[in-house]
Motif scaffolding. Sequence first.
Motif, PDB file in Angstrom:
ATOM      1  N   GLY A  42       0.762  -1.118   0.024  1.00 42.08           N
ATOM      2  CA  GLY A  42       0.005   0.122  -0.097  1.00 42.08           C
ATOM      3  C   GLY A  42       0.894   1.162  -0.008  1.00 42.08           C
ATOM      4  N   CYS A  43       2.117   1.047  -0.218  1.00 41.34           N
ATOM      5  CA  CYS A  43       3.153   2.244  -0.051  1.00 41.34           C
ATOM      6  C   CYS A  43       3.123   3.153  -1.650  1.00 41.34           C
ATOM      7  CB  CYS A  43       4.332   2.238   0.458  1.00 41.34           C
ATOM      8  SG  CYS A  43       5.529   1.163  -0.703  1.00 41.34           S
ATOM      9  N   GLY A  44       2.572   2.549  -2.499  1.00 37.35           N
ATOM     10  CA  GLY A  44       2.744   3.028  -3.767  1.00 37.35           C
ATOM     11  C   GLY A  44       3.418   2.620  -4.675  1.00 37.35           C
ATOM     12  N   LYS A  45       4.154   1.461  -4.591  1.00 36.98           N
ATOM     13  CA  LYS A  45       5.147   0.556  -5.525  1.00 36.98           C
ATOM     14  C   LYS A  45       4.523   0.202  -6.942  1.00 36.98           C
ATOM     15  CE  LYS A  45       6.292  -2.728  -2.751  1.00 36.98           C
ATOM     16  NZ  LYS A  45       5.087  -2.506  -1.442  1.00 36.98           N
ATOM     17  N   SER A  46       3.362  -0.401  -6.730  1.00 33.92           N
ATOM     18  CA  SER A  46       2.585  -0.933  -7.982  1.00 33.92           C
ATOM     19  C   SER A  46       2.136   0.068  -8.627  1.00 33.92           C
ATOM     20  CB  SER A  46       1.540  -1.699  -7.478  1.00 33.92           C
ATOM     21  OG  SER A  46       2.015  -3.077  -6.918  1.00 33.92           O
ATOM     22  N   VAL A  47       1.550   1.318  -8.138  1.00 30.07           N
ATOM     23  CA  VAL A  47       1.120   2.652  -8.718  1.00 30.07           C
ATOM     24  C   VAL A  47       2.321   2.868  -9.627  1.00 30.07           C
ATOM     25  CG1 VAL A  47       0.415   4.894  -8.451  1.00 30.07           C
ATOM     26  CG2 VAL A  47      -0.658   3.192  -7.154  1.00 30.07           C
ATOM     27  N   LEU A  48       3.357   3.178  -9.122  1.00 25.25           N
ATOM     28  CA  LEU A  48       4.742   3.649  -9.789  1.00 25.25           C
ATOM     29  C   LEU A  48       4.883   2.732 -11.126  1.00 25.25           C
ATOM     30  CD1 LEU A  48       7.997   4.723  -8.304  1.00 25.25           C
ATOM     31  CD2 LEU A  48       7.933   2.941 -10.195  1.00 25.25           C
ATOM     32  N   ALA A  49       4.865   1.348 -10.921  1.00 26.84           N
ATOM     33  CA  ALA A  49       5.158   0.530 -11.989  1.00 26.84           C
ATOM     34  C   ALA A  49       3.710   0.953 -13.011  1.00 26.84           C
ATOM     35  CB  ALA A  49       4.855  -1.073 -11.770  1.00 26.84           C
ATOM     36  N   SER A  50       2.710   1.119 -12.768  1.00 21.84           N
ATOM     37  CA  SER A  50       1.588   1.463 -13.647  1.00 21.84           C
ATOM     38  C   SER A  50       1.733   2.510 -14.590  1.00 21.84           C
ATOM     39  CB  SER A  50       0.204   1.216 -12.920  1.00 21.84           C
ATOM     40  OG  SER A  50      -0.169  -0.121 -12.504  1.00 21.84           O
ATOM     41  N   ALA A  51       2.316   3.573 -13.646  1.00 22.55           N
ATOM     42  CA  ALA A  51       2.567   4.836 -14.307  1.00 22.55           C
ATOM     43  C   ALA A  51       3.419   4.757 -15.527  1.00 22.55           C
ATOM     44  CB  ALA A  51       2.973   5.829 -13.220  1.00 22.55           C
ATOM     45  N   LEU A  52       4.558   3.820 -15.309  1.00 23.24           N
ATOM     46  CA  LEU A  52       5.504   3.489 -16.322  1.00 23.24           C
ATOM     47  C   LEU A  52       5.068   3.174 -17.558  1.00 23.24           C
ATOM     48  CD1 LEU A  52       8.633   2.410 -14.106  1.00 23.24           C
ATOM     49  CD2 LEU A  52       7.975   4.684 -14.808  1.00 23.24           C
ATOM     50  N   LEU A  53       4.090   2.133 -17.524  1.00 20.51           N
ATOM     51  CA  LEU A  53       3.396   1.691 -18.631  1.00 20.51           C
ATOM     52  C   LEU A  53       1.951   2.235 -19.129  1.00 20.51           C
ATOM     53  CD1 LEU A  53       4.230  -2.185 -17.578  1.00 20.51           C
ATOM     54  CD2 LEU A  53       5.384  -0.847 -19.498  1.00 20.51           C
ATOM     55  N   GLY A  54       1.701   3.609 -18.430  1.00 20.66           N
ATOM     56  CA  GLY A  54       0.647   4.231 -19.028  1.00 20.66           C
ATOM     57  C   GLY A  54      -0.665   3.377 -18.688  1.00 20.66           C
ATOM     58  N   LEU A  55      -0.791   2.614 -17.508  1.00 21.36           N
ATOM     59  CA  LEU A  55      -1.974   1.851 -17.210  1.00 21.36           C
ATOM     60  C   LEU A  55      -2.826   2.297 -16.115  1.00 21.36           C
ATOM     61  CD1 LEU A  55      -0.086  -1.643 -17.431  1.00 21.36           C
ATOM     62  CD2 LEU A  55      -1.717  -0.375 -19.113  1.00 21.36           C
ATOM     63  N   LEU A  56      -2.522   3.785 -15.601  1.00 23.06           N
ATOM     64  CA  LEU A  56      -3.304   4.447 -14.653  1.00 23.06           C
ATOM     65  C   LEU A  56      -4.752   4.714 -14.852  1.00 23.06           C
ATOM     66  CD1 LEU A  56      -0.507   6.741 -13.248  1.00 23.06           C
ATOM     67  CD2 LEU A  56      -1.430   4.423 -12.259  1.00 23.06           C
ATOM     68  N   PRO A  57      -5.610   4.767 -14.102  1.00 22.87           N
ATOM     69  CA  PRO A  57      -7.039   4.928 -14.456  1.00 22.87           C
ATOM     70  C   PRO A  57      -7.105   6.625 -14.754  1.00 22.87           C
ATOM     71  CG  PRO A  57      -6.757   4.706 -11.860  1.00 22.87           C
ATOM     72  CD  PRO A  57      -5.588   4.318 -12.739  1.00 22.87           C
ATOM     73  N   GLY A  58      -8.159   6.944 -15.249  1.00 23.00           N
ATOM     74  CA  GLY A  58      -8.538   8.298 -15.715  1.00 23.00           C
ATOM     75  C   GLY A  58      -8.422   9.488 -14.645  1.00 23.00           C
ATOM     76  N   ASN A  59      -8.482   9.036 -13.414  1.00 20.13           N
ATOM     77  CA  ASN A  59      -8.420  10.116 -12.231  1.00 20.13           C
ATOM     78  C   ASN A  59      -7.002  10.483 -11.925  1.00 20.13           C
ATOM     79  OD1 ASN A  59      -8.412   7.716 -11.068  1.00 20.13           O
ATOM     80  ND2 ASN A  59      -9.246   8.544  -9.188  1.00 20.13           N
ATOM     81  N   ALA A  60      -6.252   9.829 -12.605  1.00 21.40           N
ATOM     82  CA  ALA A  60      -4.852  10.020 -12.252  1.00 21.40           C
ATOM     83  C   ALA A  60      -4.099  11.167 -12.636  1.00 21.40           C
ATOM     84  CB  ALA A  60      -3.966   8.756 -12.446  1.00 21.40           C
ATOM     85  N   GLN A  61      -3.239  11.939 -11.738  1.00 22.84           N
ATOM     86  CA  GLN A  61      -2.589  13.045 -12.290  1.00 22.84           C
ATOM     87  C   GLN A  61      -1.092  12.827 -12.082  1.00 22.84           C
ATOM     88  OE1 GLN A  61      -3.984  16.568 -10.425  1.00 22.84           O
ATOM     89  NE2 GLN A  61      -5.544  16.899 -11.789  1.00 22.84           N
ATOM     90  N   VAL A  62      -0.313  12.689 -13.005  1.00 18.65           N
ATOM     91  CA  VAL A  62       1.117  12.354 -13.209  1.00 18.65           C
ATOM     92  C   VAL A  62       1.934  13.346 -13.575  1.00 18.65           C
ATOM     93  CG1 VAL A  62       2.882  10.712 -13.971  1.00 18.65           C
ATOM     94  CG2 VAL A  62       0.510  10.095 -13.722  1.00 18.65           C
ATOM     95  N   ARG A  63       3.152  13.686 -12.705  1.00 14.68           N
ATOM     96  CA  ARG A  63       4.230  14.634 -13.071  1.00 14.68           C
ATOM     97  C   ARG A  63       5.672  14.004 -12.934  1.00 14.68           C
ATOM     98  NH1 ARG A  63       6.222  17.003  -8.668  1.00 14.68           N
ATOM     99  NH2 ARG A  63       4.781  17.151  -6.692  1.00 14.68           N
ATOM    100  N   GLY A  64       6.496  14.912 -13.307  1.00  5.67           N
ATOM    101  CA  GLY A  64       7.560  14.407 -13.374  1.00  5.67           C
ATOM    102  C   GLY A  64       8.102  13.807 -14.754  1.00  5.67           C
ATOM    103  N   LYS A  65       9.319  13.112 -14.561  1.00  5.83           N
ATOM    104  CA  LYS A  65       9.801  12.395 -15.894  1.00  5.83           C
ATOM    105  C   LYS A  65      10.194  10.884 -15.471  1.00  5.83           C
ATOM    106  CE  LYS A  65      11.864  16.566 -18.003  1.00  5.83           C
ATOM    107  NZ  LYS A  65      13.029  17.511 -18.501  1.00  5.83           N
TER     108      LYS A  65
END
Length: 318
Positions: free
Chosen positions: A46-69
């Motif tokens: 629950g600390c955010g590890k899997s969300v990080l993985a999903s962000a790298l592959l563009g697999l986040l849901p529509g309510n996600a806001q992403v910043r950085g590189k």
Amino acid sequence: MSGVLLELDRLSVRFLLGRDAEVRAVTDATLHLRPGRVLALVGESGCGKSVLASALLGLLPGNAQVRGKALLHNGTEQEIELLSAPEPVLAGQVRGRLVGLVPQSAATHLTPVRTARSQLVEAIRALDGPAGADELAERVGLDPADLDRYPHELSGGMAQRVAVALALAGDPRVVLADEPTTGLDRPLVHRTVDLLADTATADRAVLLITHDLAAARRVATDIAVMYASRIVEAGPAAEVLTDPWHPYTAGLLGALPDGGFRPIPGHPPDLTELARIEQEWGCVFCQRCPDVPGFAPCTGEPELLDLGGRWIAAHPPC
């Protein structure tokens, strides 16, 4: 950056839950994944590890806001910025070809009415993979005859090996393994992480996301420790795991059998409460930290300090 396959620079992910509510899933994550290395991203569930993985592959849901590189270097002068890449680039160039994903709970990701072989052959054809199904099966330690079984006929270890074979079908440069040992007994955990580590060759690397610190210690060359959306410490695994600098890392090691089964007091904060906790305490770990006398709040924003190749998130008073 020379010699880096995947470079994360202050990657953050927020999920909007309403007008005034948000989940701070990942905050300012900075990582460098180099060829021939296994980088383990560890932390409590629950600390955010899997969300990080999903962000790298563009697999986040529509309510996600992403910043950085998140820069993916493909071995040429070109690089792909994963967070801003359009879906055709992610689907056509990244997923499976440059980045192979080993998902959580491998058996549930296999189509139940098709044999493992048919699914692996389909992936090889779709990704123009250089190896055949039998070759990949042998590479991951699976009897090719087992590919003719349906998912319900596979043991947990077999299903995990099929998942690894699917991740390798497109001959990717980065293997992203998201909690690949969940539900496996210890001998299968060892075999699975050893298999993943073997894929980190001279021009390839593995990002191993896990809450299993013992598994990470077995194969990781580098380690990053995540707590409540933030990476709090990172560096060579041999150094971080023998001489932890952050109290959270020390607490994780103390909870292992050889650390004395000394769990960290309290519970991780709810990710919807991080903004309030950081405003009141400065540091989201302060309320569990043994290094804070009287549980006095830290001051100011945490800063990820580079100390000779090791990184630690620190506050002036901590």
